[in-house]
Write a protein that holds these residues in place. Structure first.
Motif, short mmCIF file in Angstrom:
data_model
loop_
_atom_site.label_atom_id
_atom_site.label_comp_id
_atom_site.label_asym_id
_atom_site.label_seq_id
_atom_site.Cartn_x
_atom_site.Cartn_y
_atom_site.Cartn_z
N PHE A 37 0.83 -1.21 0.00
CA PHE A 37 0.00 0.00 0.00
C PHE A 37 0.86 1.25 0.00
O PHE A 37 0.53 2.26 -0.63
CB PHE A 37 -0.90 -0.03 1.23
CG PHE A 37 -1.82 1.15 1.37
CD1 PHE A 37 -3.10 1.13 0.84
CD2 PHE A 37 -1.42 2.29 2.07
CE1 PHE A 37 -3.95 2.21 0.99
CE2 PHE A 37 -2.27 3.38 2.21
CZ PHE A 37 -3.54 3.35 1.67
N ASN A 48 -0.55 3.03 -3.24
CA ASN A 48 -1.54 4.09 -3.03
C ASN A 48 -0.93 5.44 -2.71
O ASN A 48 -1.63 6.35 -2.30
CB ASN A 48 -2.51 3.67 -1.92
CG ASN A 48 -3.54 2.68 -2.41
OD1 ASN A 48 -3.17 1.76 -3.12
ND2 ASN A 48 -4.80 2.87 -2.06
N THR A 91 -14.12 0.34 8.88
CA THR A 91 -13.41 0.57 7.62
C THR A 91 -13.11 -0.74 6.91
O THR A 91 -13.28 -0.87 5.69
CB THR A 91 -12.09 1.32 7.90
OG1 THR A 91 -12.38 2.55 8.57
CG2 THR A 91 -11.36 1.60 6.59
N HIS A 143 -14.78 -1.26 3.28
CA HIS A 143 -14.00 -1.50 2.06
C HIS A 143 -14.41 -2.81 1.40
O HIS A 143 -14.59 -2.88 0.19
CB HIS A 143 -12.51 -1.52 2.40
CG HIS A 143 -11.90 -0.15 2.53
ND1 HIS A 143 -12.63 0.97 2.87
CD2 HIS A 143 -10.62 0.30 2.36
CE1 HIS A 143 -11.85 2.04 2.90
NE2 HIS A 143 -10.61 1.66 2.60
N ILE A 148 -13.08 0.53 -4.29
CA ILE A 148 -11.66 0.15 -4.15
C ILE A 148 -11.01 0.06 -5.53
O ILE A 148 -9.92 0.59 -5.76
CB ILE A 148 -11.52 -1.21 -3.43
CG1 ILE A 148 -12.12 -1.13 -2.03
CG2 ILE A 148 -10.06 -1.64 -3.39
CD1 ILE A 148 -11.37 -0.24 -1.08
N VAL A 159 -10.24 3.35 -7.05
CA VAL A 159 -9.05 3.97 -6.45
C VAL A 159 -7.77 3.29 -6.97
O VAL A 159 -6.77 3.95 -7.25
CB VAL A 159 -9.12 3.92 -4.91
CG1 VAL A 159 -7.85 4.51 -4.30
CG2 VAL A 159 -10.34 4.68 -4.41
N SER A 212 -6.03 2.26 6.44
CA SER A 212 -6.31 2.13 5.02
C SER A 212 -5.50 1.02 4.39
O SER A 212 -6.02 0.21 3.61
CB SER A 212 -5.98 3.44 4.29
OG SER A 212 -6.85 4.46 4.71
N SER A 226 -6.97 -2.35 5.28
CA SER A 226 -8.33 -2.56 4.79
C SER A 226 -8.40 -2.53 3.27
O SER A 226 -9.20 -3.25 2.66
CB SER A 226 -9.27 -1.48 5.35
OG SER A 226 -9.26 -1.51 6.76
N PHE A 227 -7.56 -1.70 2.69
CA PHE A 227 -7.57 -1.56 1.24
C PHE A 227 -6.94 -2.77 0.56
O PHE A 227 -7.54 -3.38 -0.34
CB PHE A 227 -6.79 -0.29 0.86
CG PHE A 227 -6.97 0.14 -0.56
CD1 PHE A 227 -7.91 1.12 -0.90
CD2 PHE A 227 -6.21 -0.42 -1.58
CE1 PHE A 227 -8.07 1.52 -2.22
CE2 PHE A 227 -6.37 -0.03 -2.89
CZ PHE A 227 -7.30 0.95 -3.22
N SER A 261 -8.07 -4.93 -2.55
CA SER A 261 -7.38 -4.66 -3.82
C SER A 261 -6.53 -5.83 -4.28
O SER A 261 -6.50 -6.15 -5.47
CB SER A 261 -6.50 -3.41 -3.68
OG SER A 261 -5.40 -3.66 -2.82
#
Lengths: 224, 224, 224, 224
Positions: A180, A184, B106, B110, B117, B120, B175, B178-179, B183
């Motif tokens: 990440f 990101n 979160t 997500h 997601i 992004v 983030s 969770s992302f 992803s």
DNA sequence: TATGAATGAGGCTTCATTCAT
DNA sequence: AATGAATGAAGCCTCATTCAT
């Protein structure tokens, strides 16, 4: 890759030609750069060719089509990165130091290979279709888990790590934070500023990440 | 979306037509789905139109071109998701409970919005060019940091959180975990199996993530 | 096709545009000419477009690709030719006269439609792949056999035709002689001269062909 | 082709190599198969090479280009087939028996050499351009007409054949029926079924064809 | 506001052929 | 006599976008 720099066999100007492996690598290099930058469908075969010492036609000679070239580029990107990981020597360290070193290394390694990160992002956008077909890549990733498993076993034997620690979960955690951080950065810094990605910010994050991962494997009483 | 079902303004035969806002929303919906699924350049305007109650020509009528449509789709995706976050009531909880709830929320949020997601992800592949231009999106993201800042302030006042805790870093951590969970599921499960993404695996990861984040804000002596 | 000559709706120069059916026919015409002349793979879409009032792009708009265009061209070629056959009035003639007329007509008709013959030749080179898929074409060919069956029935009722005459075999015979006359003219005349294909030669062959076919259906005693 | 199995000239390792004539034949064989199957422009030099014991480069070494290879393949196909015809012994038969035998033989011979038929079809699609240039092929075809002329002369001398029988017309008739039977089988059976091309159907057609041809040369009173 | 038809630029790929050893 | 590597011209097709009504 130093093959490319090898002296032409007979001093001819076109010496690097007729060296299939060098040409392949040249193309692969250009392909990784282009795919990582533009994505699979935005990448142009013409542009890849332009970054090459050879011609577009040869791309089709060595690789059959754009998709196949992408597959090989993805494999090459993985191979290149995993190869760096394999050089890590962790056995002589204590489990906790070994884990700390692995986490810190991964954080840095990802940072230093943004092209690889971007290719994985792109692959995820495409539902990992290509990666799922490549047994070669899947094999490349076995060692990481094995390394972590070894560390876990030793840490548990020492009575320091929790007994329910899972190497795969551990890898997930390390990857999430390290990945990440690179993947990101564009959106995160657009929304919240760029400080975290400057040197100082990265150093702090790196420390945090190591800390978080270690904290999650320690038994409560031993937590630092 | 129930806008679409609103009664036709007058006795017009065409019902939902003649309702510009409904048409816009219809297009935006289709665009988000298509962009999230295929990526920016792989998405086809024709395919977006096909998912629509209206025609391709209307896409150009309401939005000027593909890029502009993408911008609006990105904004709509952010708005939709951040809206959910804003409904969270955290003020009546202790700082640690509030943080735990926010992290868990979160993680789930997500998971429940993969299209967001993916948009992004795509934006990151494109170096966040579009997002960087959108002040609207940037404003949407201020509340998250404010929430975290409030929690931090309260936790520090309580003497439980470390004094050097940074809301932005905290957001980064939450983030990241969770992302990545959404992803990188395609590549991760292709390489290491799908168990972590089944229900049990996700529940465990969610707990881990909450745990890791809390552990990183607590003072050493108070760590759970 | 006279659609093409229709007056433009409002006197505009580009009047023939926005007339989809006319454009389709225009393309189809050009396609038949090009495919018949060059064959499926030698035919160039660019060349077809050049023979058209419209552009290459429109070929792909109306027909999806070269192969599909070929399919439609083949169908159109068959339709056009079979249509001519259907205008034949044979019912008021005696069976033998009807048959003679049909044979002579076919011989001439084939001669007068070399493009059609060439498309069938090409189709045979390609193992009739396209034709086998087209139910439309198959339906177009039913009337020929029905005509012959009617003639046979009448001739047998009259006691003049042999009882084992088979309409399909009859069609095979007529087709063989009439088709070969056009299809193999190039090689035949290259090897044995061109006289047979000059007017006098063709007249003689035509008579011969009629004679041969009649001879094969008559009972021995009645043969002319 | 047993040339290929000839002992290697000396004790060379490569055996069948170094035998130019064998290589030529090998290539020619592959070329006939490929051209007959795919047509001139659809045939791929690469595919021909793949059917060969040697490489694509050798095709260009022995034959200069695709077109030249096609010319030689066409000649070889004609030579191979006409050679079979020349083995026919007709002189000791009565004119009518000789003719019957020749017709039946041609019908069978064509059936048994579909590749040859297909090459002639292709040649006709190309307006016999190649054949027209080849004096070799033209010479090969003289004997057929001579055979027929001899039969005609004898039949007329016997007073059985009509005085206006023309050997070339006769050849045209025999060819038309025998050629079409093979060349147009794909389209004919797609439209009217496959029965005529099964064993029983072919036997009947063969008899019919013999009958038709004989009927057309006999004087009226002698017709069978 | 709405729509089917039209478009031009540019992308991927194929193929016969030649080079260099 | 033989071969793998290299090439350039050209072919098919796609796509975002605009026109004309």
């Amino acid at each position: 890759m130093n093959i490319e720099n090898a002296d032409p066999p007979s001093g001819r100007k076109s010496g690097w030609k007729q060296n299939p492996e060098a040409v392949r690598q040249d193309i692969l290099h250009a392909a990784i750069a282009e795919f990582a930058e533009k994505g699979l469908s935005t990448a142009r075969v013409d542009d890849i060719a332009a970054k090459t010492k050879t011609s577009k036609r040869m791309i089709y000679y060595y690789f059959d089509d754009k998709q196949t070239l992408y597959e090989h580029a993805l494999e090459a990107a993985y191979a290149q990165v995993r190869q760096g990981e394999n050089a890590l020597q962790l056995d002589h360290l204590s489990p906790q130091d070994a884990l700390a070193k692995l986490v810190a290394f991964t954080f840095d390694h990802h940072r230093n290979h943004p092209d690889f990160i971007r290719m994985v992002m792109i692959e995820n956008v495409h539902h990992a279709e290509t990666l799922a077909k490549s047994e070669a890549i899947q094999k490349l990733n076995i060692p990481v888990i094995e390394k972590l498993a070894a560390i876990c076993t030793r840490g548990q034997a020492d009575g320091i790590f929790r007994t329910d620690v899972d190497p795969t979960v551990l890898h997930w955690q390390i990857s999430a934070l390290s990945f990440f951080n690179v993947s990101n950065r564009p959106t995160f810094s657009a929304l919240f500023g760029d400080q975290l990605f400057a040197e100082a910010g990265q150093a702090a994050l790196r420390e945090q990440v190591v800390h978080m991962v270690l904290a999650s494997v320690y038994k409560s009483k031993d937590r630092p």
